[in-house]
Design an enzyme around this catalytic site. Structure first.
Site, short mmCIF file in Angstrom:
data_model
loop_
_atom_site.label_atom_id
_atom_site.label_comp_id
_atom_site.label_asym_id
_atom_site.label_seq_id
_atom_site.Cartn_x
_atom_site.Cartn_y
_atom_site.Cartn_z
N ASP A 1 0.87 -1.18 0.00
CA ASP A 1 0.00 0.00 0.00
C ASP A 1 0.91 1.23 0.00
O ASP A 1 1.94 1.23 0.66
CB ASP A 1 -0.88 0.00 1.26
CG ASP A 1 -2.14 0.84 1.08
OD1 ASP A 1 -3.24 0.28 1.27
OD2 ASP A 1 -2.03 2.04 0.77
N LEU B 1 -0.16 4.07 1.09
CA LEU B 1 -0.73 4.90 2.17
C LEU B 1 -1.27 6.24 1.65
O LEU B 1 -1.34 7.21 2.39
CB LEU B 1 0.29 5.14 3.30
CG LEU B 1 0.84 3.88 3.98
CD1 LEU B 1 1.81 4.26 5.11
CD2 LEU B 1 -0.27 3.00 4.55
N PHE C 1 -6.85 -4.38 -4.56
CA PHE C 1 -7.77 -3.32 -4.13
C PHE C 1 -7.23 -1.92 -4.44
O PHE C 1 -8.01 -0.97 -4.53
CB PHE C 1 -7.98 -3.35 -2.61
CG PHE C 1 -8.72 -4.54 -2.08
CD1 PHE C 1 -10.10 -4.62 -2.23
CD2 PHE C 1 -8.06 -5.56 -1.43
CE1 PHE C 1 -10.80 -5.71 -1.73
CE2 PHE C 1 -8.76 -6.65 -0.92
CZ PHE C 1 -10.12 -6.73 -1.07
N SER D 1 -16.93 -2.85 -9.61
CA SER D 1 -17.99 -2.06 -8.98
C SER D 1 -19.28 -2.18 -9.76
O SER D 1 -19.27 -2.32 -10.99
CB SER D 1 -17.55 -0.60 -8.94
OG SER D 1 -18.63 0.22 -8.59
N TYR E 1 -13.66 7.54 -12.88
CA TYR E 1 -13.52 6.43 -11.92
C TYR E 1 -14.24 5.19 -12.45
O TYR E 1 -13.66 4.09 -12.52
CB TYR E 1 -14.08 6.83 -10.55
CG TYR E 1 -14.47 5.63 -9.71
CD1 TYR E 1 -13.50 4.86 -9.08
CD2 TYR E 1 -15.81 5.24 -9.60
CE1 TYR E 1 -13.86 3.74 -8.35
CE2 TYR E 1 -16.17 4.13 -8.87
CZ TYR E 1 -15.20 3.38 -8.25
OH TYR E 1 -15.54 2.25 -7.54
N LYS F 1 -12.88 1.23 -13.92
CA LYS F 1 -13.35 -0.12 -13.57
C LYS F 1 -13.72 -0.90 -14.85
O LYS F 1 -13.40 -2.07 -15.00
CB LYS F 1 -14.54 -0.06 -12.61
CG LYS F 1 -14.19 0.50 -11.23
CD LYS F 1 -13.14 -0.33 -10.51
CE LYS F 1 -12.70 0.26 -9.21
NZ LYS F 1 -11.52 -0.38 -8.62
N ASN G 1 -19.19 9.53 0.85
CA ASN G 1 -20.16 8.44 0.92
C ASN G 1 -21.12 8.63 2.09
O ASN G 1 -20.81 9.29 3.08
CB ASN G 1 -19.44 7.10 1.04
CG ASN G 1 -18.59 6.81 -0.19
OD1 ASN G 1 -17.37 6.81 -0.11
ND2 ASN G 1 -19.23 6.62 -1.31
N ARG H 1 -27.64 14.86 -6.41
CA ARG H 1 -26.21 14.99 -6.70
C ARG H 1 -25.98 14.55 -8.15
O ARG H 1 -26.49 13.51 -8.56
CB ARG H 1 -25.43 14.09 -5.74
CG ARG H 1 -23.93 14.12 -5.90
CD ARG H 1 -23.24 13.37 -4.77
NE ARG H 1 -23.44 11.93 -4.82
CZ ARG H 1 -22.87 11.07 -3.96
NH1 ARG H 1 -22.10 11.51 -2.99
NH2 ARG H 1 -23.10 9.78 -4.08
N GLY I 1 -24.78 12.88 -11.36
CA GLY I 1 -24.17 11.58 -11.63
C GLY I 1 -24.76 10.43 -10.83
O GLY I 1 -24.43 9.27 -11.10
C1 UD1 Z 1 -20.44 5.51 -5.57
C2 UD1 Z 1 -20.23 4.71 -6.81
C3 UD1 Z 1 -19.54 3.43 -6.52
C4 UD1 Z 1 -18.27 3.70 -5.79
C5 UD1 Z 1 -18.56 4.42 -4.52
C6 UD1 Z 1 -17.25 4.67 -3.80
C7 UD1 Z 1 -21.87 4.98 -8.56
C8 UD1 Z 1 -23.22 4.60 -9.05
N1 UD1 Z 1 -21.52 4.42 -7.43
O1 UD1 Z 1 -21.47 4.88 -4.84
O2 UD1 Z 1 -19.25 2.75 -7.70
O3 UD1 Z 1 -17.60 2.50 -5.54
O4 UD1 Z 1 -19.25 5.62 -4.82
O5 UD1 Z 1 -16.99 5.94 -3.51
O6 UD1 Z 1 -21.16 5.75 -9.15
N2 UD1 Z 1 -25.95 10.38 -0.28
C9 UD1 Z 1 -26.59 11.43 0.36
N3 UD1 Z 1 -25.84 12.30 1.08
C10 UD1 Z 1 -24.48 12.18 1.21
C11 UD1 Z 1 -23.83 11.10 0.57
C12 UD1 Z 1 -24.60 10.22 -0.18
O7 UD1 Z 1 -27.81 11.58 0.26
O8 UD1 Z 1 -23.85 13.02 1.87
C13 UD1 Z 1 -26.75 9.42 -1.06
C14 UD1 Z 1 -26.35 9.35 -2.52
O9 UD1 Z 1 -27.03 10.30 -3.27
C15 UD1 Z 1 -26.74 7.91 -2.86
C16 UD1 Z 1 -26.51 7.16 -1.56
O10 UD1 Z 1 -26.51 8.14 -0.53
O11 UD1 Z 1 -28.09 7.83 -3.18
C17 UD1 Z 1 -25.18 6.41 -1.52
O12 UD1 Z 1 -24.15 7.31 -1.88
P1 UD1 Z 1 -22.60 6.94 -1.73
O13 UD1 Z 1 -22.36 6.34 -0.39
O14 UD1 Z 1 -21.81 8.12 -2.13
O15 UD1 Z 1 -22.38 5.77 -2.76
P2 UD1 Z 1 -22.74 5.69 -4.33
O16 UD1 Z 1 -22.79 7.02 -4.94
O17 UD1 Z 1 -23.93 4.80 -4.48
#
Ligand code: UD1
Length: 339
Positions: free
Chosen positions: A31, A33, A81, A125, A150, A154, A199, A295, A297
């Site tokens: 890694d 880091l 990973f 993914s 990103y 993949k 996330n 958001r 995308g």
């Molecule tokens: C995205 C990618 C995924 C990637 C992952 C890692 C897509 C479809 N998916 O997942 O491939 O591996 O990121 O970073 O591109 N949300 C909120 N508020 C927040 C954060 C998220 O409402 O502050 C909502 C998002 O709109 C979504 C859900 O929570 O509906 C999950 O979001 P997130 O955890 O960012 O994951 P993905 O976008 O699904």
């Protein structure tokens, strides 16, 4: 049975190292880091009682990668990973993403070929499916045009694997993750985003602990029962267990084809509000959140058809949403108290 885990101090990597060790594998971590920390090696040792070998370097460096594999030409397999994973950042810095994610994969494949190391498990993914036409989405669903650099890395990585196995003596399994969340039950390892989390779950736990003021829920006007977007959240330990199964499948020569693809999801879709409710229930905390615009995308809804993984790998996700949010919360509290 020695396995290289690249990105082994990262979120999914560290949990996978622990599961490999518990199944008797010897693990070497590489890694750089760039998005993790060296103490995670000690935390892994704390959980498993075995300290993995750790080498810190960048797999995008061809010379260092080649030298590493010469020193470790007794590896039974590689779980790869190490990659950048922030969708938004990849839009800002596409070349950084293409260079890091693709060059490191190519360096690893070359070095594996040179040293007759045959087995590679690759982190893919569900992003490769985009917004699927049919739900739940199976491995046979068409690959959609990537929404981000990103996601494109993949897709291209899977193409690189498909082409490479035709001419090199390499087997590859691409595991398409849905949304990994949660943490190890000991709370000694977990997700550790640098800066403001992108996330959902780390943002929830950081808000609850007081590091962030408020969670923004991105959109409540989707075509879903409560209007918020739906994902297939999967416990990171279930995901880690699937990697051990995949590695064994390769070593035991159970593969049906030299390149195989599996969905890693639970098969259940949960909305953003479902995740918040689960978190509030298990933590007893009231979460401060507000609905904001969608958001860019984001897809509306996606969840896995995990049948092929159940049948072929004999693997099934066991942990439910409450166990995921509870373990994420326990980890957040443990980590903040410690630091
Ligand atoms: C995205 C990618 C995924 C990637 C992952 C890692 C897509 C479809 N998916 O997942 O491939 O591996 O990121 O970073 O591109 N949300 C909120 N508020 C927040 C954060 C998220 O409402 O502050 C909502 C998002 O709109 C979504 C859900 O929570 O509906 C999950 O979001 P997130 O955890 O960012 O994951 P993905 O976008 O699904």
């Amino acid at each position: 049975m020695k396995i290289l885990v690249t990105g082994g101090t990262g979120y999914i990597g560290s949990h996978t190292v622990v599961e490999l060790q518990s199944q008797g594998f010897e693990v070497v971590i590489v890694d750089n880091l760039s998005n993790s920390q060296a103490w995670i090696v000690d935390a892994i040792a704390d959980i498993s009682g075995k300290k993995p070998v750790f080498e810190q370097f960048d797999l995008a460096d061809q010379k260092l990668t080649s030298e590493f594999f010469k020193r470790h030409n007794d590896l039974q397999g590689v779980i790869h990973f190490a990659a950048y994973k922030a969708v938004g950042e990849s839009v800002e810095k596409p070349l950084m993403y293409y260079r890091n994610n693709l060059v490191s994969l190519m360096n690893i494949l070359e070095a594996m070929t040179e040293n007759q190391i045959e087995n590679l498990v690759f982190s893919s993914s569900c992003t490769v499916y985009g917004q699927p036409d049919e739900l739940p989405v199976s491995e046979k669903a068409p690959i959609k045009l990537a929404e981000s650099p990103y996601g494109n890395t993949k897709q291209i990585s899977e193409e690189i694997l498909k082409d490479t196995i035709k001419s090199a003596k390499i087997n590859a399994i691409a595991l398409r993750y849905f949304n990994p969340i949660g943490a190890h039950q000991t709370a000694k390892i977990g997700e550790l985003p640098l800066g403001v989390p992108n996330n959902l779950v780390p943002f929830i736990t950081q808000t609850a602990i007081g590091l962030r003021q408020q969670l923004s829920v991105f959109g409540d006007d989707y075509n879903t029962p409560d209007g918020t977007a739906i994902r297939d959240y999967i416990h990171v330990v279930d995901l880690a267990e699937a990697h051990v199964v995949a590695v064994k499948r390769m070593i035991e020569k159970q593969m049906k084809n030299a390149f195989e693809v599996f969905n890693l999801g639970t098969g259940n879709g949960y909305s953003v509000l479902d995740v918040i409710k689960s978190f509030e229930k298990v933590s007893g905390e009231k979460l401060n959140y507000k609905i904001v615009d969608r958001r860019a995308g984001d897809v509306e809804k996606v969840w896995a058809n995990p049948e092929w993984s159940h049948k072929e790998l004999g693997w099934k996700a066991k942990r439910n949403l409450d166990e995921m949010t509870a373990s994420a919360w326990k980890w957040e509290q443990y980590y903040r108290n410690k630091n």
